[in-house]
Write a protein that holds these residues in place. Structure first.
Motif, short mmCIF file in Angstrom:
data_model
loop_
_atom_site.label_atom_id
_atom_site.label_comp_id
_atom_site.label_asym_id
_atom_site.label_seq_id
_atom_site.Cartn_x
_atom_site.Cartn_y
_atom_site.Cartn_z
N THR A 194 -21.73 -20.72 4.32
CA THR A 194 -22.82 -20.47 5.27
C THR A 194 -23.19 -18.99 5.33
O THR A 194 -24.20 -18.62 5.93
CB THR A 194 -22.46 -20.93 6.69
OG1 THR A 194 -21.12 -20.54 6.98
CG2 THR A 194 -22.60 -22.44 6.83
N GLY A 195 -22.35 -18.13 4.75
CA GLY A 195 -22.68 -16.70 4.76
C GLY A 195 -21.80 -15.87 5.68
O GLY A 195 -22.22 -14.83 6.16
N LYS A 196 -20.56 -16.32 5.86
CA LYS A 196 -19.66 -15.60 6.77
C LYS A 196 -19.36 -14.19 6.23
O LYS A 196 -19.32 -13.23 6.99
CB LYS A 196 -18.34 -16.39 6.94
CG LYS A 196 -18.57 -17.74 7.62
CD LYS A 196 -17.28 -18.46 7.89
CE LYS A 196 -16.60 -18.98 6.64
NZ LYS A 196 -17.39 -20.00 5.92
N GLU A 197 -19.18 -14.12 4.94
CA GLU A 197 -18.87 -12.81 4.36
C GLU A 197 -20.09 -11.88 4.44
O GLU A 197 -19.96 -10.69 4.70
CB GLU A 197 -18.40 -12.96 2.91
CG GLU A 197 -17.92 -11.64 2.34
CD GLU A 197 -16.89 -11.80 1.24
OE1 GLU A 197 -16.53 -12.95 0.91
OE2 GLU A 197 -16.46 -10.77 0.71
N GLU A 335 -29.24 -27.15 9.33
CA GLU A 335 -29.78 -26.89 10.67
C GLU A 335 -30.70 -25.67 10.69
O GLU A 335 -31.05 -25.17 11.75
CB GLU A 335 -28.64 -26.71 11.67
CG GLU A 335 -27.94 -28.02 11.97
CD GLU A 335 -26.69 -27.84 12.83
OE1 GLU A 335 -26.54 -26.79 13.49
OE2 GLU A 335 -25.85 -28.76 12.80
N ARG A 336 -31.01 -25.16 9.54
CA ARG A 336 -31.98 -24.04 9.47
C ARG A 336 -32.79 -24.15 8.19
O ARG A 336 -32.81 -23.24 7.37
CB ARG A 336 -31.27 -22.69 9.58
CG ARG A 336 -30.06 -22.54 8.71
CD ARG A 336 -29.48 -21.13 8.84
NE ARG A 336 -28.10 -21.10 8.40
CZ ARG A 336 -27.63 -20.29 7.47
NH1 ARG A 336 -28.40 -19.45 6.86
NH2 ARG A 336 -26.36 -20.33 7.13
N ARG A 337 -33.44 -25.29 8.08
CA ARG A 337 -34.19 -25.58 6.86
C ARG A 337 -35.31 -24.58 6.59
O ARG A 337 -35.67 -24.36 5.44
CB ARG A 337 -34.78 -27.00 6.91
CG ARG A 337 -33.72 -28.05 6.79
CD ARG A 337 -34.29 -29.44 6.68
NE ARG A 337 -33.18 -30.37 6.57
CZ ARG A 337 -32.55 -30.62 5.43
NH1 ARG A 337 -32.93 -30.05 4.31
NH2 ARG A 337 -31.52 -31.45 5.41
N HIS A 346 -35.30 -15.62 -2.86
CA HIS A 346 -34.36 -14.50 -2.98
C HIS A 346 -33.42 -14.69 -4.18
O HIS A 346 -33.25 -13.80 -5.01
CB HIS A 346 -33.55 -14.39 -1.67
CG HIS A 346 -32.33 -13.54 -1.75
ND1 HIS A 346 -32.39 -12.16 -1.91
CD2 HIS A 346 -31.01 -13.85 -1.68
CE1 HIS A 346 -31.16 -11.68 -1.94
NE2 HIS A 346 -30.30 -12.68 -1.80
N PHE A 347 -32.85 -15.88 -4.30
CA PHE A 347 -31.94 -16.14 -5.42
C PHE A 347 -32.71 -16.18 -6.75
O PHE A 347 -32.19 -15.74 -7.78
CB PHE A 347 -31.16 -17.44 -5.21
CG PHE A 347 -30.19 -17.37 -4.06
CD1 PHE A 347 -29.28 -16.32 -3.97
CD2 PHE A 347 -30.16 -18.34 -3.06
CE1 PHE A 347 -28.38 -16.23 -2.91
CE2 PHE A 347 -29.28 -18.26 -2.00
CZ PHE A 347 -28.38 -17.20 -1.91
N LEU A 348 -33.93 -16.70 -6.68
CA LEU A 348 -34.75 -16.76 -7.90
C LEU A 348 -34.96 -15.35 -8.46
O LEU A 348 -34.77 -15.10 -9.66
CB LEU A 348 -36.10 -17.42 -7.59
CG LEU A 348 -37.02 -17.58 -8.81
CD1 LEU A 348 -36.48 -18.66 -9.73
CD2 LEU A 348 -38.45 -17.95 -8.37
N1 LIG Z 1 -28.28 -15.39 5.01
C1 LIG Z 1 -28.09 -15.12 3.72
N2 LIG Z 1 -28.97 -14.36 3.04
C2 LIG Z 1 -28.77 -14.10 1.73
N3 LIG Z 1 -27.75 -14.56 1.02
C3 LIG Z 1 -26.84 -15.33 1.64
C4 LIG Z 1 -26.97 -15.65 3.02
N4 LIG Z 1 -25.93 -16.41 3.38
C5 LIG Z 1 -25.18 -16.58 2.28
N5 LIG Z 1 -25.72 -15.93 1.23
C6 LIG Z 1 -25.17 -15.93 -0.14
O1 LIG Z 1 -24.52 -17.17 -0.33
C7 LIG Z 1 -23.27 -17.05 -0.95
C8 LIG Z 1 -22.17 -17.53 -0.04
O2 LIG Z 1 -22.08 -16.70 1.10
P1 LIG Z 1 -20.67 -16.22 1.69
O3 LIG Z 1 -19.71 -15.96 0.60
O4 LIG Z 1 -20.93 -15.13 2.66
O5 LIG Z 1 -20.26 -17.56 2.46
P2 LIG Z 1 -18.93 -17.90 3.25
O6 LIG Z 1 -19.33 -18.52 4.54
O7 LIG Z 1 -18.05 -16.72 3.31
O8 LIG Z 1 -18.31 -19.04 2.32
P3 LIG Z 1 -16.79 -19.57 2.20
O9 LIG Z 1 -16.49 -20.29 3.46
O10 LIG Z 1 -16.83 -20.49 1.04
O11 LIG Z 1 -15.95 -18.38 2.00
C9 LIG Z 1 -23.16 -15.59 -1.31
O12 LIG Z 1 -23.62 -15.41 -2.62
C10 LIG Z 1 -24.08 -14.90 -0.33
O13 LIG Z 1 -24.60 -13.71 -0.87
#
Ligand SMILES: Nc1ncnc2c1ncn2[C@@H]1O[C@H](COP(=O)(O)OP(=O)(O)OP(=O)(O)O)[C@@H](O)[C@H]1O
Ligand SMILES: [Mg+2]
Length: 462
Positions: A194-197, A335-337, A346-348
């Motif tokens: 979800t992007g925690k990191e 939940e955030r389509r 962005h990824f593209l």
């Molecule tokens: N809001 C966002 N905007 C841009 N890129 C995002 C966003 N959320 C996640 N990403 C990208 O998605 C990928 C996964 O994100 P991240 O590693 O932060 O998730 P995580 O919640 O830590 O996952 P895990 O639980 O598997 O460790 C990464 O490549 C990150 O750059």
């Protein structure tokens, strides 16, 4: 006070010196001299006491006499001590003291790694110049070691881009804006991917620690035996593989931020060790009893429910309270389509640059497919799907077909896209999990006999 002619009165380097000599009057004379010159000083009367002292405190310079057995000037005991000190830490600055006229002994000591020597009776000014130079060198060396280790980590870490326009992300953005600049410990929760990191990196980038590193540790992924050494470092010889001193992640993060990822997977025994540093800011490297203070802001992340883990006795409540001064929960992508198109673009951009492809966007069918999918693997799954599509695409736009079957780990493939056997296998897996592997109960629930369930388990290799 006699001022060393070569040094400015206010450019004194304060350093710490360990003085070793078996004669109490010499130790006392040096103690007075060094104290006046602004050094912190510790003394030892025997080789054993030197080795003991090394365990407890870090000194910039060791000033050691080479003669310990009275009435001898062979220096054998002192040379042996020198070898043992450098065996303990090859970077230690050792200055030796020899009796007047025993230049050969001094040469031998230098050959073995001493940085410099003085002859007794010493000349105060020369001794001070030597000690100042060595203190400066030691401190510079330690800073360089630290920087090198930091840079290695930094190079591996990218700059964060946080895309979040959806309404359900607004509370997250507000919290980030409010607590980012503070020193508060933050726990980031949310499903996998979800992007925690990314949120942790953003919090760090907004803080006044941003010029210092954010050091990441996958706490859940550390094998039992290496947890302490990774986090707290170790000294040479602490265990069989410890060939050199090693700085741990807590020390590396000093002045900056430490990101403890997958925190729920830390075993209880190690949770206690974490708690202590978080409570006191103090820690020791493995194999050393020298206590070090660290100043770190701790961010942590988990996809588990830590409150539930606490209730089950698997996570310490007191540790949770230390970690979650503020808690930020990131909603799953489904939940955030509204964010899907933004993230997809962005990824593209990222992957067309990386793979040098000329792709301008998605066609309507592809975008529809992205919007329809449930994304159980969240943003990471979307990231991987776009990477594959960029590699597959033959035109300037990405088509639905380029996206393929959007697969996920946890059986997150859409049922419509699965074969009958795949569906059967998935169903059996889920039922077995629900009944904790109990075959009779699972067979009942599936409306199968025990033996036909067994046959299928064998067939699918479950
Ligand atoms: N809001 C966002 N905007 C841009 N890129 C995002 C966003 N959320 C996640 N990403 C990208 O998605 C990928 C996964 O994100 P991240 O590693 O932060 O998730 P995580 O919640 O830590 O996952 P895990 O639980 O598997 O460790 C990464 O490549 C990150 O750059
Ligand atoms: Mg993560």
């Amino acid at each position: 006070m006699k001022q060393n002619p070569g040094s400015e009165p206010n450019s004194k380097i304060s350093g710490s010196v360990l003085v070793a000599d078996d004669q109490a009057d010499i130790r006392e004379a040096l103690r007075l001299l060094l104290k006046v010159e602004g050094f912190a000083i510790e003394t030892a009367g025997s080789p054993a006491a030197v080795l003991e002292a090394l365990q407890h405190r870090q000194h910039d310079v060791l000033l050691i006499d080479l003669n310990y057995a009275r009435d001898t000037t062979s220096g054998a005991e002192g040379l042996d001590l020198l070898t043992r000190i450098l065996g303990f830490d090859g970077n230690l600055a050792v200055v030796v003291m020899t009796a007047w006229g025993s230049v050969e002994l001094a040469v031998e000591a230098m050959r073995r790694g001493a940085r410099d020597f003085v002859q007794k009776p010493w000349d105060n000014a020369r001794l001070m110049t030597i000690l100042r130079t060595q203190v400066e060198l030691s401190q510079a060396l330690r800073r360089a070691q630290m920087l090198e280790a930091e840079n290695k980590l930094l190079r591996a870490q990218g700059r964060p881009t946080l895309i979040a326009q959806a309404a359900s992300m607004q509370p997250v953005l507000e919290l980030i804006a409010r607590v980012g600049p503070s020193d508060a410990n933050v726990l980031v929760t949310g499903e996998h991917g979800t992007g925690k990191e990314v949120v942790a990196q953003t919090l760090h980038a907004m803080s006044n620690r941003s010029l210092r590193p954010m050091v990441t540790v996958n706490t859940g992924g550390l094998p039992e035996g290496t947890f302490e050494s990774e986090l707290f470092g170790h000294v040479k010889g602490a265990f069989t593989d410890a060939r050199t001193d090693r700085i741990g992640r807590f020390e590396l993060a000093h002045g900056g931020t430490l990101f403890l990822d997958e925190i729920a997977n830390v075993p209880l025994k190690q949770q206690a060790k974490l708690l202590r540093v978080l409570e006191t800011g103090e820690m020791e490297r493995v194999g050393s009893s020298q206590t070090r203070r660290v100043d770190v802001r701790v961010l942590s992340a988990t996809n588990a429910n830590l409150h539930e883990e606490c209730a089950q006795g698997r996570f310490r409540q007191d540790l949770l309270f230390r970690l979650n001064t503020i808690e930020i929960h990131i909603p799953p992508l489904r939940e955030r389509r509204e964010d899907i198109p933004l993230l997809a673009v962005h990824f593209l951009k990222q992957y067309t640059t990386r793979y040098r492809k000329q792709i301008t966007g998605f066609d309507a069918g592809a975008m529809q497919k992205l919007m329809d999918h449930s994304w159980p693997g969240n943003v990471r799954e979307l990231d991987h799907a776009i990477e594959r599509a960029v590699l597959m695409a033959r035109d300037e736009t990405i088509k639905a077909a380029d996206l393929g079957v959007v697969q996920t780990r946890d059986g997150g493939v859409r049922i419509e896209d699965m074969s009958l056997e795949e569906v059967e296998c998935l169903l059996i897996k889920k039922t077995l999990a629900r009944h904790a592997g109990n075959i009779s109960h699972a067979a009942d629930a599936l409306g199968l006999s025990r033996s036909s369930l067994y046959r299928r388990i064998e067939k699918y290799g479950l």
